[in-house]
Design a protein around this motif. Structure first.
Motif, PDB file in Angstrom:
ATOM      1  N   VAL A 444     -18.440  26.228  20.133  1.00 44.19           N
ATOM      2  CA  VAL A 444     -19.738  27.482  20.763  1.00 44.19           C
ATOM      3  C   VAL A 444     -19.280  27.282  22.489  1.00 44.19           C
ATOM      4  O   VAL A 444     -19.009  29.019  22.427  1.00 44.19           O
ATOM      5  CB  VAL A 444     -20.784  26.559  20.974  1.00 44.19           C
ATOM      6  N   ARG A 447     -16.487  29.607  22.175  1.00 38.16           N
ATOM      7  CA  ARG A 447     -16.533  31.090  21.707  1.00 38.16           C
ATOM      8  C   ARG A 447     -17.230  32.239  22.657  1.00 38.16           C
ATOM      9  O   ARG A 447     -17.440  32.954  22.772  1.00 38.16           O
ATOM     10  CB  ARG A 447     -17.443  30.623  20.168  1.00 38.16           C
ATOM     11  N   LYS A 448     -18.191  31.427  23.515  1.00 40.03           N
ATOM     12  CA  LYS A 448     -19.002  32.023  24.797  1.00 40.03           C
ATOM     13  C   LYS A 448     -17.923  32.682  25.363  1.00 40.03           C
ATOM     14  O   LYS A 448     -17.874  33.023  26.731  1.00 40.03           O
ATOM     15  CB  LYS A 448     -20.130  30.989  25.219  1.00 40.03           C
ATOM     16  N   ASN A 458     -25.071  34.755  25.235  1.00 39.95           N
ATOM     17  CA  ASN A 458     -27.069  34.406  24.672  1.00 39.95           C
ATOM     18  C   ASN A 458     -27.230  33.758  23.624  1.00 39.95           C
ATOM     19  O   ASN A 458     -28.335  33.656  23.549  1.00 39.95           O
ATOM     20  CB  ASN A 458     -27.867  35.230  25.686  1.00 39.95           C
ATOM     21  N   PHE A 459     -26.568  35.078  23.061  1.00 36.92           N
ATOM     22  CA  PHE A 459     -26.787  35.007  20.756  1.00 36.92           C
ATOM     23  C   PHE A 459     -25.599  34.155  20.274  1.00 36.92           C
ATOM     24  O   PHE A 459     -25.286  34.514  19.557  1.00 36.92           O
ATOM     25  CB  PHE A 459     -26.318  36.835  20.663  1.00 36.92           C
ATOM     26  N   VAL A 460     -25.172  33.346  21.227  1.00 41.71           N
ATOM     27  CA  VAL A 460     -24.024  32.645  20.144  1.00 41.71           C
ATOM     28  C   VAL A 460     -24.729  30.762  19.546  1.00 41.71           C
ATOM     29  O   VAL A 460     -25.571  30.641  20.763  1.00 41.71           O
ATOM     30  CB  VAL A 460     -21.959  32.033  20.949  1.00 41.71           C
ATOM     31  N   LYS A 461     -24.567  30.977  18.211  1.00 40.40           N
ATOM     32  CA  LYS A 461     -25.180  29.658  18.183  1.00 40.40           C
ATOM     33  C   LYS A 461     -24.429  28.762  18.012  1.00 40.40           C
ATOM     34  O   LYS A 461     -23.163  28.635  18.670  1.00 40.40           O
ATOM     35  CB  LYS A 461     -25.596  29.898  16.471  1.00 40.40           C
ATOM     36  N   ASP A 462     -25.460  27.427  18.055  1.00 41.93           N
ATOM     37  CA  ASP A 462     -24.642  26.408  19.028  1.00 41.93           C
ATOM     38  C   ASP A 462     -23.336  25.718  17.170  1.00 41.93           C
ATOM     39  O   ASP A 462     -23.006  25.063  17.915  1.00 41.93           O
ATOM     40  CB  ASP A 462     -25.844  25.088  19.106  1.00 41.93           C
ATOM     41  N   ASP A 463     -24.558  26.177  16.188  1.00 43.92           N
ATOM     42  CA  ASP A 463     -23.254  25.571  15.511  1.00 43.92           C
ATOM     43  C   ASP A 463     -21.848  26.353  14.362  1.00 43.92           C
ATOM     44  O   ASP A 463     -22.060  26.480  13.493  1.00 43.92           O
ATOM     45  CB  ASP A 463     -24.177  25.399  14.249  1.00 43.92           C
ATOM     46  N   VAL A 464     -21.529  27.365  15.675  1.00 43.69           N
ATOM     47  CA  VAL A 464     -20.735  28.299  15.013  1.00 43.69           C
ATOM     48  C   VAL A 464     -19.794  27.431  14.594  1.00 43.69           C
ATOM     49  O   VAL A 464     -19.061  26.696  15.703  1.00 43.69           O
ATOM     50  CB  VAL A 464     -21.016  29.484  16.549  1.00 43.69           C
ATOM     51  N   TRP A 481     -14.327  33.781  14.063  1.00 46.00           N
ATOM     52  CA  TRP A 481     -15.424  33.486  14.109  1.00 46.00           C
ATOM     53  C   TRP A 481     -17.318  32.982  13.178  1.00 46.00           C
ATOM     54  O   TRP A 481     -16.694  34.055  12.366  1.00 46.00           O
ATOM     55  CB  TRP A 481     -16.350  33.729  15.406  1.00 46.00           C
ATOM     56  N   ASP A 483     -19.922  33.941  12.926  1.00 48.00           N
ATOM     57  CA  ASP A 483     -21.012  34.820  12.946  1.00 48.00           C
ATOM     58  C   ASP A 483     -20.248  36.200  13.352  1.00 48.00           C
ATOM     59  O   ASP A 483     -20.515  37.624  13.469  1.00 48.00           O
ATOM     60  CB  ASP A 483     -21.202  35.138  14.259  1.00 48.00           C
TER      61      ASP A 483
END
Length: 504
Positions: A444, A447-448, A458-464, A481, A483
């Protein structure tokens, strides 16, 4: 009952194609209109340098004529193409009904077998005008045998100063004592004929069926512009004809000019790339064994959007980028020495950081650069005192090209013989260097940190998680990823991010 004997039976199996070509050619003659037959009859009076008429020799691929008197002739490329073109126009214009005669290059050789097969071997030594179909790539590859290093100078964006950088980089390398050549691979807008002025710019075929590269100030130069000169202010219409050519044919010409030129023994061949990432770029990247690449950009974000695409292209074809140049970076006042940044700052540094490039240079806006380029005199050859700082910048870039290219040859990669391995370990990303050191980054967090277009942390989920990890060249990795977002990270970026998070 005996089998009917067809025309093909009179040829061996490998000659069936020859028989078919005969039938097609004779069928084409029978379909000609009366006016087109008159044109063919007149063209039989046009003879080439060997004393054979162009129709018999198969140099005419097609003729067309309409009721308005417009005549179109498709003529094969030969060493005396220009002379034959004038002769054909003169002969056809003698017809009383012919108003306009247009002769164009034929895309491929057609006609009766055994005819129209004029190749480079039939050209006399030193005969002018190189034709793009006079040699095959297998013959031309010997032209690059003496080239030790090939350097690409590129930027997907047009008008950023690639040609200026290419020419001055080449002559800076020449000043350092190296044997250098420049290849301008832009077919549609060649710049080299303006920026250098060789005493004899005409392209000629040598005794070994190779193109003789013109030379200027000790550097060999090659450009399609020498074969197709363009002068926008000339009153001669032929001097103002632009190059109109489809992509596959343009790629073929670019390949042949590179491979069929007799470069001789060179330490460095600097290749000036055209804008974009099309057929020509892939042809060059796949044909020439590039040692490294120098990328040129300007400070605007508009330029960076396209520049990143070009850098990604070099990643995909495994050409290491060794330096990033920001051209027209600032303007320095001649009176007070204060610097102004008309196009802004900061964006190019982000690109350099994204790709892990430590060699980053800024070239200022100087009117002398334009003046020397327009005169055909590279500015790095100037000995004027007020240009010392500018000349020094190009000398430093040349030093970086030499040292980085040598290092890449010795190590075959940024970190050594092999590149790091990036893998997914649960919800973490692990980077393993060839020495065995491991660096861990939460998926995560990585990814961020993506700075690509369309990314919103802000829209990146923790389980990515990472679905696919693909190495890009010697210094970066692409991650797809869960997502559906795609990111490109340099190995340095992953390592620095791992040190910040301090995971075990």
């Amino acid at each position: 009952q005996p089998q009917h004997r067809t025309r093909e039976m009179w040829w061996p199996k490998r000659g069936l194609g020859v028989a078919r070509r005969w039938r097609r050619w004779f069928a084409k003659q029978s379909k000609l209109s009366e006016r087109e037959k008159e044109i063919v009859k007149v063209l039989r009076t046009v003879y080439d340098s060997e004393g054979q008429d162009v129709v018999y020799k198969g140099l005419i691929s097609g003729v067309k004529a309409n009721e308005e008197g417009l005549v179109s002739i498709s003529l094969q490329l030969t060493t005396d193409y220009r002379d034959l073109k004038k002769k054909c126009e003169t002969a056809v214009n003698q017809l009383p009904w012919a108003n306009v005669c247009r002769v164009s290059m034929a895309p491929a050789r057609t006609g009766p077998p055994g005819q129209g097969q004029k190749d480079a071997s039939s050209a006399s030594p030193g005969s002018p005008l190189y034709s793009p179909q006079e040699a095959t790539p297998s013959e031309g590859k010997k032209g690059l045998r003496g080239v030790k290093n090939t350097i690409a100078v590129s930027s997907c964006k047009g008008g950023v100063g690639k040609s200026t950088v290419s020419v001055n980089l080449a002559y800076a390398l020449h000043k350092a004592g190296y044997k250098v050549g420049i290849y301008d691979s832009d077919i549609y807008g060649p710049s080299l004929p303006t920026m250098v002025t060789p005493p004899d710019p005409i392209l000629r075929m040598g005794q070994n069926n190779m193109i003789i590269a013109p030379s200027y100030m000790g550097v060999k130069v090659m450009s399609f512009g020498f074969n197709n000169p363009y002068d926008p202010i000339s009153t001669d219409q032929k001097a103002r004809q632009s190059t109109i050519m489809r992509g596959p044919r343009a790629s073929r010409v670019v390949e042949q000019l590179a491979l069929d030129t007799d470069w001789g023994d060179l330490d460095y061949l600097v290749v000036d790339f055209p804008p974009g990432t099309g057929d020509i770029h892939l042809t060059l990247a796949q044909t020439l064994n590039f040692s490294s690449a120098v990328v040129v950009t300007t400070p605007q974000k508009l330029a960076h959007v396209d520049v990143v695409k070009g850098m990604d292209m070099f990643d995909k074809v495994n050409v290491p980028i060794i330096a990033l140049l920001e051209n027209m970076a600032y303007f320095e006042c001649g009176s007070c020495g204060e610097r102004a940044y008309p196009f802004g700052t900061g964006k190019t540094e982000e690109v350099a950081e994204l790709f892990g490039l430590s060699n980053f240079y800024r070239i200022p806006i100087r009117t002398e650069l334009s003046e020397h380029g327009d005169k055909g005199d590279p500015i790095v050859l100037s000995e004027e005192k007020h240009l010392e700082s500018l000349v020094k910048s190009y000398d430093e870039i040349a030093d970086v090209v030499v040292t980085e290219t040598r290092r890449l040859k010795e190590t075959k990669g940024k970190y050594g013989v092999s590149i790091p391995v990036v893998s997914e370990e649960g919800l973490d990303i692990k980077l393993t260097k060839p020495e065995g050191d491991e660096f861990w980054v939460p998926s995560v967090v990585l990814r961020k940190s993506c700075k690509g277009a369309g990314n919103n942390p802000n829209f990146v989920k923790d389980d990515v998680t990472a679905k696919q990890i693909t190495p890009r060249g010697n210094y970066a990795v692409s991650i797809l990823w869960s997502d559906s977002h795609s990111s490109l990270f340099s190995y340095d970026h992953i390592e620095q991010l791992a040190n910040k998070t301090r995971l075990p």
